[in-house]
Write a protein that holds these residues in place. Structure first.
Motif, PDB file in Angstrom:
ATOM      1  N   UNK A  51      -8.477  -6.508  48.085  1.00  0.00           N
ATOM      2  CA  UNK A  51      -8.951  -7.831  47.664  1.00  0.00           C
ATOM      3  C   UNK A  51     -10.284  -8.199  48.299  1.00  0.00           C
ATOM      4  N   UNK A  52     -11.171  -8.810  47.481  1.00  0.00           N
ATOM      5  CA  UNK A  52     -12.417  -9.377  48.002  1.00  0.00           C
ATOM      6  C   UNK A  52     -12.259 -10.877  48.242  1.00  0.00           C
ATOM      7  N   UNK A  53     -11.034 -11.380  48.069  1.00  0.00           N
ATOM      8  CA  UNK A  53     -10.761 -12.801  48.292  1.00  0.00           C
ATOM      9  C   UNK A  53      -9.332 -12.965  48.809  1.00  0.00           C
ATOM     10  N   UNK A  54      -9.146 -12.959  50.131  1.00  0.00           N
ATOM     11  CA  UNK A  54      -7.791 -13.057  50.681  1.00  0.00           C
ATOM     12  C   UNK A  54      -7.019 -14.301  50.241  1.00  0.00           C
ATOM     13  N   UNK A  55      -7.728 -15.350  49.830  1.00  0.00           N
ATOM     14  CA  UNK A  55      -7.045 -16.563  49.378  1.00  0.00           C
ATOM     15  C   UNK A  55      -6.243 -16.297  48.105  1.00  0.00           C
ATOM     16  N   UNK A  56      -6.868 -15.639  47.103  1.00  0.00           N
ATOM     17  CA  UNK A  56      -6.126 -15.321  45.881  1.00  0.00           C
ATOM     18  C   UNK A  56      -5.167 -14.157  46.117  1.00  0.00           C
ATOM     19  N   UNK A  57      -5.494 -13.292  47.068  1.00  0.00           N
ATOM     20  CA  UNK A  57      -4.574 -12.211  47.423  1.00  0.00           C
ATOM     21  C   UNK A  57      -3.264 -12.784  47.963  1.00  0.00           C
ATOM     22  N   UNK A  58      -3.358 -13.779  48.840  1.00  0.00           N
ATOM     23  CA  UNK A  58      -2.160 -14.408  49.398  1.00  0.00           C
ATOM     24  C   UNK A  58      -1.331 -15.074  48.301  1.00  0.00           C
ATOM     25  N   UNK A  59      -2.001 -15.713  47.363  1.00  0.00           N
ATOM     26  CA  UNK A  59      -1.301 -16.347  46.239  1.00  0.00           C
ATOM     27  C   UNK A  59      -0.525 -15.305  45.430  1.00  0.00           C
ATOM     28  N   UNK A  60      -1.178 -14.168  45.125  1.00  0.00           N
ATOM     29  CA  UNK A  60      -0.534 -13.120  44.327  1.00  0.00           C
ATOM     30  C   UNK A  60       0.595 -12.432  45.096  1.00  0.00           C
ATOM     31  N   UNK A  61       0.403 -12.272  46.401  1.00  0.00           N
ATOM     32  CA  UNK A  61       1.441 -11.640  47.214  1.00  0.00           C
ATOM     33  C   UNK A  61       2.680 -12.520  47.307  1.00  0.00           C
ATOM     34  N   UNK A  62       2.496 -13.818  47.227  1.00  0.00           N
ATOM     35  CA  UNK A  62       3.638 -14.732  47.216  1.00  0.00           C
ATOM     36  C   UNK A  62       4.528 -14.445  46.014  1.00  0.00           C
ATOM     37  N   UNK A  63       3.901 -14.169  44.861  1.00  0.00           N
ATOM     38  CA  UNK A  63       4.672 -13.833  43.649  1.00  0.00           C
ATOM     39  C   UNK A  63       5.401 -12.503  43.833  1.00  0.00           C
ATOM     40  N   UNK A  64       4.688 -11.503  44.341  1.00  0.00           N
ATOM     41  CA  UNK A  64       5.288 -10.177  44.478  1.00  0.00           C
ATOM     42  C   UNK A  64       6.425 -10.166  45.503  1.00  0.00           C
ATOM     43  N   UNK A  65       6.262 -10.902  46.592  1.00  0.00           N
ATOM     44  CA  UNK A  65       7.332 -10.936  47.601  1.00  0.00           C
ATOM     45  C   UNK A  65       8.545 -11.737  47.114  1.00  0.00           C
ATOM     46  N   UNK A  66       8.328 -12.616  46.147  1.00  0.00           N
ATOM     47  CA  UNK A  66       9.454 -13.359  45.562  1.00  0.00           C
ATOM     48  C   UNK A  66      10.153 -12.552  44.470  1.00  0.00           C
TER      49      UNK A  66
END
Length: 489
Positions: free
Chosen positions: A439-454
């Motif tokens: 990711x070049x933007x950890x903010x959107x990476x964190x958002x997407x990882x929230x979906x994947x971890x759920x």
């Protein structure tokens, strides 16, 4: 980095660039926005900085409001100019009263005008700490990031530079970068994060223009010829591409120009003319003509050779890219048997690097020109186990799942906006054992990882990488493993 402290530091923050005389206007009350007819209220306030925003700006409190001030550091006491107009409140730094021990004199003379770099007033340690803390705060729900991978020499790293040309009030040719949030050109001779050779070539082009009838383009009148100059440098190969972005396909004096530039810089391996006659902010147009050389350059990344065209995407900082991609391949845990899907595969960089340790790699990319480049790069490197497809990566993976096909690893490297739920749900449907998220933007990476971890995945590693020293940008690569797999490890 320059570690000198600036004892008598003064700065007006975002200094306005005066269009009439080409000079900075730093007088209080004369800032951008001014004070027309008494409608705007300017107040000088003494404040203390409590922290940093995600863009590296100092955070202060003023009359119950939280404001962000460029070039201010945590713990510093300063005078700021607060401009209030209706609901809009802006704060600019006037003077640092008590400077931080981490403050240094910015080595770039254009720093406070340009805005392209945001952290040059911090020493190396403070920059590193800021980026580490940024990723740590965003990734708190998933685990503790590893120490950020920094750069030994955090200057001269950009392999691509873009210079805009124009005329000043004295009808003299100027070239440089736009002042932040404006179309006002700041005349520059040297950008400290550009490759030095690129800036030398631009200076030569300015000199040629001064002694020829060729005129820079004026975006207000639509008159003139040369709009921009794009320079791409192969950091390993030494090959150099120069792209002249012009307003018309009629290039008067073309032969003399090419001859003069090649004489001054024989290291230039190809020269192109790109025609952009549109009134938009896009730099490159659709029409392209090779004036000299083969029209592309090559460079080496992670031991593989890539062909780079004027329009192809190639990472700006190859030295740090090797660290980033090396970590991504390490997280993929390839043994030579895995099927890997490289989503957002671009010109095939990650795909081809992964192919050396994977059984099979499938690259999927929406841009057909990038897919063509990826196929060409695959052949150039003799890679037999990678295939590239043009299309939407999410739809491609859904179709793979519907056919009962499996992927062991998905590597994703989306744009700054991150992925959408449709793409992320396609990963869940395909059920790869591991997902490597670059990711070049950890903010959107964190958002997407929230979906994947759920939806069935667990984060097992987070690695920040400083790809753009002197700026607030930071990249991050994360490893996610299916929870069933994690339980068996």
């Amino acid at each position: 980095m320059n570690k000198r402290k600036n004892k008598g530091y003064k700065d007006s923050g975002k200094k306005r660039f005066d269009k009439k005389n080409g000079k900075q206007n730093t007088k209080p009350g004369k800032q951008a926005g001014g004070n027309p007819k008494g409608k705007q209220k300017n107040v000088t306030a003494k404040v203390t900085c409590s922290g940093l925003s995600k863009e590296g700006k100092g955070i202060i409190q003023w009359e119950g409001k939280q404001l962000e001030v460029p070039h201010l550091m945590p713990g510093e006491t300063a005078e700021v100019l607060v401009s209030k107009k209706g609901r809009y409140v802006n704060a600019e730094l006037k003077r640092v009263i008590k400077p931080s021990e981490d403050r240094v004199t910015p080595p770039c003379q254009y720093y406070f005008q340009c805005g392209g770099c945001q952290l040059q007033h911090m020493n190396e340690q403070a920059q590193t700490r800021f980026k580490q803390e940024t990723v740590k705060a965003l990734m708190k729900p998933f685990g503790k990031p590893e120490p950020i991978l920094t750069m030994d020499h955090p200057y001269d790293y950009r392999n691509k530079s873009h210079t805009t040309f124009g005329m000043n009030q004295h009808r003299q040719v100027i070239g440089g970068l736009y002042a932040q949030h404006t179309h006002q050109i700041i005349p520059m001779e040297r950008c400290l994060i550009h490759d030095p050779k690129a800036d030398e070539i631009v200076e030569t082009i300015k000199d040629i223009l001064k002694h020829s009838k060729m005129q820079p383009y004026n975006e207000d009148t639509g008159q003139g010829f040369l709009r921009h100059v794009l320079v791409k440098v192969g950091k390993v190969s030494g090959e150099i591409m120069v792209v002249l972005v012009v307003a018309s396909p009629v290039f008067k004096g073309k032969n003399n120009f090419v001859k003069a530039l090649r004489k001054a810089h024989p290291e230039i391996t190809t020269l192109l003319m790109n025609v952009n006659n549109r009134g938009t902010s896009m730099v490159l147009g659709d029409q392209e003509k090779v004036l000299f050389g083969k029209g592309t350059i090559t460079d080496t990344l992670c031991g593989l050779e890539f062909e780079i065209s004027a329009k192809s995407f190639y990472q700006i900082n190859p030295a740090q890219t090797e660290k980033l991609y090396g970590k991504a391949i390490e997280m993929a845990e390839l043994t030579g048997k895995e099927t890997v899907v490289d989503a957002y595969s671009g010109i095939g960089t990650i795909s081809l690097i992964a192919s050396r340790k994977a059984g099979k790699v499938i690259g999927v990319e929406l841009n057909k020109d990038a897919v063509r480049d990826a196929i060409r790069n695959s052949k150039r490197n003799g890679v037999k186990n990678a295939r590239f497809y043009q299309g939407d990566a999410g739809e491609f993976m859904v179709q793979m799942a519907a056919r009962g096909e499996k992927a062991d690893v998905v590597i994703m490297d989306p744009p700054r906006s991150g992925s959408d739920e449709a793409f992320l749900s396609s990963i869940v449907k395909l059920e790869p054992k591991r997902v490597v998220y670059v990711s070049c933007n950890p903010e959107t990476q964190a958002r997407d990882m929230k979906y994947l971890t759920a939806n069935g995945y667990k984060v097992e590693g987070i690695q920040p990488v400083d790809m753009f020293p002197q700026t607030h940008h930071v990249e991050s690569v994360a490893k996610l493993v299916r929870k069933e797999e994690a339980g068996n490890r």
